[in-house]
Design a protein around this motif. Structure first.
Motif, PDB file in Angstrom:
ATOM      1  N   GLU A 131       0.830  -1.202   0.000  1.00 18.23           N
ATOM      2  CA  GLU A 131       0.000   0.000   0.000  1.00 18.23           C
ATOM      3  C   GLU A 131       0.868   1.257   0.000  1.00 18.23           C
ATOM      4  O   GLU A 131       0.574   2.226  -0.705  1.00 18.23           O
ATOM      5  N   LYS A 132       1.954   1.247   0.736  1.00 19.04           N
ATOM      6  CA  LYS A 132       2.870   2.394   0.761  1.00 19.04           C
ATOM      7  C   LYS A 132       3.504   2.620  -0.598  1.00 19.04           C
ATOM      8  O   LYS A 132       3.641   3.753  -1.050  1.00 19.04           O
TER       9      LYS A 132
ATOM     10  N   VAL B 214       2.271   1.756  -3.562  1.00 16.61           N
ATOM     11  CA  VAL B 214       1.232   2.256  -4.462  1.00 16.61           C
ATOM     12  C   VAL B 214       0.970   3.730  -4.178  1.00 16.61           C
ATOM     13  O   VAL B 214       0.898   4.550  -5.102  1.00 16.61           O
ATOM     14  N   ALA B 215       0.845   4.099  -2.917  1.00 20.27           N
ATOM     15  CA  ALA B 215       0.581   5.486  -2.545  1.00 20.27           C
ATOM     16  C   ALA B 215       1.709   6.401  -3.016  1.00 20.27           C
ATOM     17  O   ALA B 215       1.455   7.473  -3.585  1.00 20.27           O
ATOM     18  N   GLN B 216       2.947   5.998  -2.807  1.00 20.42           N
ATOM     19  CA  GLN B 216       4.088   6.808  -3.240  1.00 20.42           C
ATOM     20  C   GLN B 216       4.101   6.964  -4.756  1.00 20.42           C
ATOM     21  O   GLN B 216       4.376   8.044  -5.271  1.00 20.42           O
TER      22      GLN B 216
ATOM     23  N   LEU C  33       1.512   6.804  -6.864  1.00 20.43           N
ATOM     24  CA  LEU C  33       0.409   7.653  -7.306  1.00 20.43           C
ATOM     25  C   LEU C  33       0.618   9.121  -6.952  1.00 20.43           C
ATOM     26  O   LEU C  33       0.116  10.000  -7.644  1.00 20.43           O
ATOM     27  N   ARG C  34       1.366   9.384  -5.903  1.00 18.46           N
ATOM     28  CA  ARG C  34       1.638  10.776  -5.531  1.00 18.46           C
ATOM     29  C   ARG C  34       2.671  11.413  -6.447  1.00 18.46           C
ATOM     30  O   ARG C  34       2.871  12.626  -6.405  1.00 18.46           O
TER      31      ARG C  34
ATOM     32  N   ALA D  61      -5.785   5.595  -9.623  1.00 16.19           N
ATOM     33  CA  ALA D  61      -6.060   4.915  -8.356  1.00 16.19           C
ATOM     34  C   ALA D  61      -7.357   4.111  -8.404  1.00 16.19           C
ATOM     35  O   ALA D  61      -7.514   3.157  -7.630  1.00 16.19           O
TER      36      ALA D  61
ATOM     37  N   ARG E 110      -6.686   7.960   0.275  1.00 14.80           N
ATOM     38  CA  ARG E 110      -5.427   7.535   0.888  1.00 14.80           C
ATOM     39  C   ARG E 110      -4.291   7.595  -0.127  1.00 14.80           C
ATOM     40  O   ARG E 110      -3.119   7.632   0.249  1.00 14.80           O
ATOM     41  N   TYR E 111      -4.628   7.581  -1.414  1.00 18.18           N
ATOM     42  CA  TYR E 111      -3.615   7.504  -2.466  1.00 18.18           C
ATOM     43  C   TYR E 111      -3.403   8.800  -3.238  1.00 18.18           C
ATOM     44  O   TYR E 111      -2.478   8.878  -4.037  1.00 18.18           O
ATOM     45  N   THR E 112      -4.252   9.783  -3.064  1.00 15.47           N
ATOM     46  CA  THR E 112      -4.178  10.974  -3.895  1.00 15.47           C
ATOM     47  C   THR E 112      -3.821  12.217  -3.094  1.00 15.47           C
ATOM     48  O   THR E 112      -4.139  12.314  -1.913  1.00 15.47           O
TER      49      THR E 112
END
Length: 100
Positions: A9-10, A12-14, A16-17, A28, A77-79
């Protein structure tokens, strides 16, 4: 297993940011809705805090609207740019390769 999911998850989040804030919600969408829903929907646009997602029919629209709060919490959480609302619209598949 929980540690691996958290690490993924970390990542993916990084990732997408690092894309354009206006593109991140579109990218996302398949992550937050899962593969079964992603195969039958298409993130169309993101503007003014509204993510528009194409669906095949009113049945899908109704079902996904009931899940919108869950998807909204997950996508944010991702954007970087907050998604305030997800709007489901009935569309006709136009050579998109989608099976909806």
């Amino acid at each position: 297993m929980e540690h691996a999911a958290s690490a993924l998850e970390k990542i993916v989040a990084q990732s997408l940011r690092q894309v354009s804030p206006m593109q991140a919600p579109l990218m996302a969408w398949p992550v937050v809705c899962g593969s079964a829903v992603a195969e039958r929907t298409l993130a169309l646009s993101f503007a003014d805090g509204i993510l528009r997602v194409g669906v095949a029919d009113m049945g899908w629209k109704s079902e996904l609207q009931s899940l919108a709060p869950r998807y909204l919490a997950a996508i944010n959480r991702y954007t970087v740019e907050p998604v305030r609302r997800i709007e489901f619209v009935v569309t006709q598949p136009e050579n998109s390769g989608k099976n909806f």
